[in-house]
Design a protein around this motif. Structure first.
Motif, short mmCIF file in Angstrom:
data_model
loop_
_atom_site.label_atom_id
_atom_site.label_comp_id
_atom_site.label_asym_id
_atom_site.label_seq_id
_atom_site.Cartn_x
_atom_site.Cartn_y
_atom_site.Cartn_z
N VAL A 87 0.86 -1.18 0.00
CA VAL A 87 0.00 0.00 0.00
C VAL A 87 0.90 1.23 0.00
CG1 VAL A 87 -1.80 1.28 1.20
CG2 VAL A 87 -1.79 -1.23 1.27
N VAL A 88 0.80 2.04 -1.05
CA VAL A 88 1.69 3.20 -1.23
C VAL A 88 0.97 4.47 -0.80
CG1 VAL A 88 3.06 4.52 -2.88
CG2 VAL A 88 2.87 2.03 -3.13
N CYS A 89 1.49 5.11 0.26
CA CYS A 89 0.92 6.36 0.79
C CYS A 89 2.00 7.44 0.91
CB CYS A 89 0.29 6.13 2.16
SG CYS A 89 -1.06 4.96 2.19
N THR A 90 3.04 7.34 0.14
CA THR A 90 4.15 8.28 0.17
C THR A 90 3.79 9.56 -0.59
OG1 THR A 90 5.06 7.26 -1.82
CG2 THR A 90 5.84 6.41 0.29
N VAL A 149 -0.20 -4.09 -5.90
CA VAL A 149 -0.06 -2.75 -5.33
C VAL A 149 -1.42 -2.08 -5.21
CG1 VAL A 149 0.89 -0.43 -5.67
CG2 VAL A 149 2.27 -2.43 -6.25
N VAL A 150 -1.63 -1.42 -4.08
CA VAL A 150 -2.71 -0.45 -3.89
C VAL A 150 -2.03 0.89 -3.66
CG1 VAL A 150 -4.62 0.32 -2.46
CG2 VAL A 150 -4.31 -2.13 -2.90
N THR A 151 -2.30 1.86 -4.51
CA THR A 151 -1.66 3.15 -4.34
C THR A 151 -2.68 4.26 -4.13
OG1 THR A 151 -0.14 4.78 -5.31
CG2 THR A 151 -1.53 3.57 -6.84
N GLU A 152 -2.34 5.18 -3.24
CA GLU A 152 -3.14 6.39 -3.14
C GLU A 152 -3.08 7.13 -4.47
OE1 GLU A 152 -5.13 8.43 -1.60
OE2 GLU A 152 -5.60 6.95 -0.09
N SER A 186 -1.05 -6.70 -10.34
CA SER A 186 -2.12 -5.71 -10.43
C SER A 186 -1.76 -4.42 -9.70
CB SER A 186 -3.43 -6.27 -9.85
OG SER A 186 -3.37 -6.33 -8.44
N VAL A 187 -2.31 -3.32 -10.21
CA VAL A 187 -2.19 -2.01 -9.58
C VAL A 187 -3.61 -1.47 -9.39
CG1 VAL A 187 -1.35 0.36 -9.77
CG2 VAL A 187 0.05 -1.54 -10.64
N ARG A 188 -3.95 -1.18 -8.15
CA ARG A 188 -5.26 -0.58 -7.84
C ARG A 188 -5.03 0.84 -7.33
NH1 ARG A 188 -9.20 -4.30 -6.27
NH2 ARG A 188 -10.55 -2.49 -5.90
N VAL A 189 -5.86 1.77 -7.77
CA VAL A 189 -5.75 3.17 -7.34
C VAL A 189 -6.92 3.48 -6.42
CG1 VAL A 189 -5.52 5.56 -8.09
CG2 VAL A 189 -4.62 3.72 -9.53
#
Length: 406
Positions: A73-76, A95-98, A121-124
């Motif tokens: 989970v990307v919150c940077t 990946v789950v990204t903000e 997979s990449v989820r936004v």
């Protein structure tokens, strides 16, 4: 029941939402934190009552292997999203990204290439899609309630508490955030893409720094945030600043602001629908209006989130919404008139449940993948390029630079 192991990278304020949800999910295990600031990692563990191991950014690849991470989970800060997304994908993680997915064309190119190469997979995290009143808009449009949509008018007001906050933080530098057209408006561009079922084709924009920034200073201390009044912000930022020097409460009228606070954008979507969009970040009240004009009538949504800003602290949601449909030759019909839920109108909770596998996939297609992230980003990037060049920007121009086959 399959349990997946998650790591959160970036332990600022937004990470608390994901950490709390992960700690309470029967299908997830919070395996690791990653942040350059040890204090912030300790704060999150204290809130959760856990002992999640913490790692520095230089140890990110080793952390993924050692902690057997399945999902990152990307919150940077926004400009670093691509680095972490690409590294996680190549390490075999989903990946789950903000939002935004990234802030520039190069970042988009790298993410798309890594996703194709790895098949991960990449989820936004476009939580506004899950807001019940936004879901109702999609249902009405898909049902042909106002016929074929011809035009969309969208106006978003950020008040002098919430709006000013983007000028106190790292977002104030366009190199960090892409500006409000990428960071904040990406939510709105995604909503329009999702509502219409089509992405942008050509974008033209005007914008300026009108209210905040150097030279626009006003002798009013209400623009300064009182970190002492918020135990959460005090713990995350004031108590942690000795490690990295980050000032969460920068002067909104000081030098260094390179983003706009007032933007107008025209977007022609594939299929011919034209969006007329306006955002300004210095309104006395908070809310938004969106209207769809169709061949059989008009749909209007009016959301009032805060009647006026009392001080520098952003007011809590929920807010009130009124959704109206008016067909040609008929009086208006009120479809919804009431209070919205907390957390982006109730969207946060529903989004997290689906992202973590605690709820079945939404039938309206609320889940946003890498392509949805790209389409929202393309509108913002094209608008920024239009601001720089003074010309309409074909989205195909940017797509060619990303290497995306679409």
């Amino acid at each position: 029941m399959v349990t997946r192991r998650y790591a959160i990278v970036g332990l600022g304020s937004r990470a608390q939402l994901f950490a709390r949800a992960l700690a309470g999910s029967p299908r997830a295990e919070l395996a690791a934190f990653c942040d350059p600031n040890e204090t912030r990692m300790r704060v999150h563990n204290g809130w959760l009552g856990t002992a999640v191991p913490g790692y520095r950014p230089d140890d990110f690849p080793a952390m993924l292997a050692k902690e057997r991470v399945d999902v990152v989970v990307v919150c940077t800060p926004d400009h670093t999203h691509a680095d972490y997304v690409v590294a996680a994908l190549h390490a075999g993680c989903d990946v789950v990204t903000e939002k935004p997915m990234t802030t520039d064309v190069d970042g988009a190119r790298r993410i798309l290439a890594a996703r194709r190469e790895t098949g991960r997979s990449v989820r936004v995290a476009f939580n506004y899609r899950y807001n019940p009143v936004h879901r109702r808009v999609r249902e009405l449009l898909a049902a042909g309630t106002i016929g074929e949509v011809g035009a969309v008018e969208f106006s978003w007001l950020l008040d002098t508490a919430h709006g000013a906050d983007y000028f106190r933080r790292w977002h104030r530098a366009k190199a960090n955030s892409g500006g409000l057209l990428v960071h904040k408006s990406g939510h709105h561009f995604d909503l329009v893409n999702w509502w219409l079922g089509s992405g942008p084709e050509t974008v033209f924009a005007f914008g300026r720094l009108f209210f905040y920034g150097e030279g626009n200073g006003r002798p009013d201390d209400r623009f300064a945030l009182d970190l002492e009044a918020s135990p959460r912000l005090h713990a995350l930022y004031f108590d942690a600043r000795h490690e990295d020097g980050y000032d969460r409460n920068q002067n909104v009228f000081a030098p260094g602001v390179t983003i706009e606070d007032d933007v107008s954008v025209l977007v022609r979507h594939r299929g011919g629908v034209v969006l007329n969009y306006h955002l300004h970040a210095y309104s006395p009240r908070e809310g938004y209006r969106v209207a769809f004009s169709g061949s059989a009538g008009r749909l209007e949504l009016d959301v009032r989130e805060n009647e006026f800003a009392k001080d520098a602290a952003p007011a809590p949601e929920p807010g009130r919404a009124r959704l109206t449909v008016q067909r040609h030759w008929e009086p208006p019909e009120v479809v919804f008139d009431g209070v919205l839920g907390e957390g982006h109108g109730g969207g946060d909770e529903r989004m997290l449940a689906e992202l973590l596998g605690d709820a079945e996939p939404d039938a309206l297609g609320c889940a946003a993948d890498h392509d949805a992230g790209l389409q929202a980003l393309l509108t913002g990037l094209a608008a920024n390029r239009s601001l720089d060049t003074g010309r309409p920007v074909p989205v195909a121009e940017l797509l060619a630079e990303t290497g995306d086959p679409a």
